[in-house]
Enzyme design. Sequence first.
Site, PDB file in Angstrom:
ATOM      1  CG  ASP A  96      -7.430   0.488  -1.125  1.00  0.00           C
ATOM      2  OD1 ASP A  96      -6.850   1.290  -0.389  1.00  0.00           O
ATOM      3  OD2 ASP A  96      -7.418  -0.735  -0.921  1.00  0.00           O
ATOM      4  CG  ASN A 156      -7.921   3.019   2.000  1.00  0.00           C
ATOM      5  OD1 ASN A 156      -6.708   3.235   1.966  1.00  0.00           O
ATOM      6  ND2 ASN A 156      -8.420   1.809   2.144  1.00  0.00           N
ATOM      7  CD  GLU A 178      -3.079   1.132   0.601  1.00  0.00           C
ATOM      8  OE1 GLU A 178      -2.394   2.060   0.129  1.00  0.00           O
ATOM      9  OE2 GLU A 178      -4.308   1.204   0.774  1.00  0.00           O
TER      10      GLU A 178
END
Length: 295
Positions: free
Chosen positions: A205, A154, A20
């Site tokens: 996301d 997010n 991420e």
Amino acid sequence: MTTTAASVAVLVDGGYELAEGGRWVDGRYVYVDILSGRLFELHDGTGLAAPRQLAALDVPLGAVAPVAGRPDAWIAAAGTGIALLTADGALEWLDRPEDRTPVPSRMNDGVADPAGRFWAGSMAYDGTHGAGSLYRTDPDGTVVRVLDGLTIANGPAFTADGTTMYLADTAAGTILRCRVDPVSGDLSGGPDTFARLGDEDGSPDGMTVDDEDCLWVAMWGAGTVRRYHPDGRLLHTLTVPAPHPTSVCLRPDDNSLFVTTARYGVTNPTAASGAVLGIPVPVRGAAACSWRGGR
């Protein structure tokens, strides 16, 4: 228009559980593996160089941003709060607000804005509805809860002038747009709904804004990356060979898009799941902003 996976290259087949937070920092690509608490850098965007581990924490690491004037230091959304991370891997906690929540929670994605503040979201480990928040860390180190009632906060992403912030609530399938006072960091009114996604679209996301002020969004569960016009129109959908893309980063010096992906929740993962992908695109982005604080 949809681009297939034919032009996608696997730059790093790391087998990461939950890669991420990809950012371009000082001529290198920096990203995390959240659940293992690790921070990595990749100097060669062609994938010829192996990634180097910069830190390994004993708590989850959601995202980092560079600290202005301190080349080897980071501000990190980690564990239950916000900390300064030094080159030797030591953590200096600024605050741990998720210690004070009713359900076990952790920090998630985060980014610095053009004014030098650090914004990061949180989520409950079990996905409890409404348990997530968005926090702002000011240059003096004060951590402020800006929004609550989120589920999985997010991908904070800012326009170049710092007046607009996009925020995904992944579990709710919504992308919010907030007006930000660039001087105070206060939000002007409540967030607007920029996009609402259906189950068939996947879940928003990580996000970033390109040099044309368009928003790029990694769509968890759909194996796609979307590009939106500032007026909310969907301009482009790019297909990637992994079901869970998690973050997007556009190089400022080259027409390349980096996408992190996850192995988490994938029944039959391939080399592209839990990886860093590289994709040629017609636009560029900006280098990561720094947090202008420190002690």
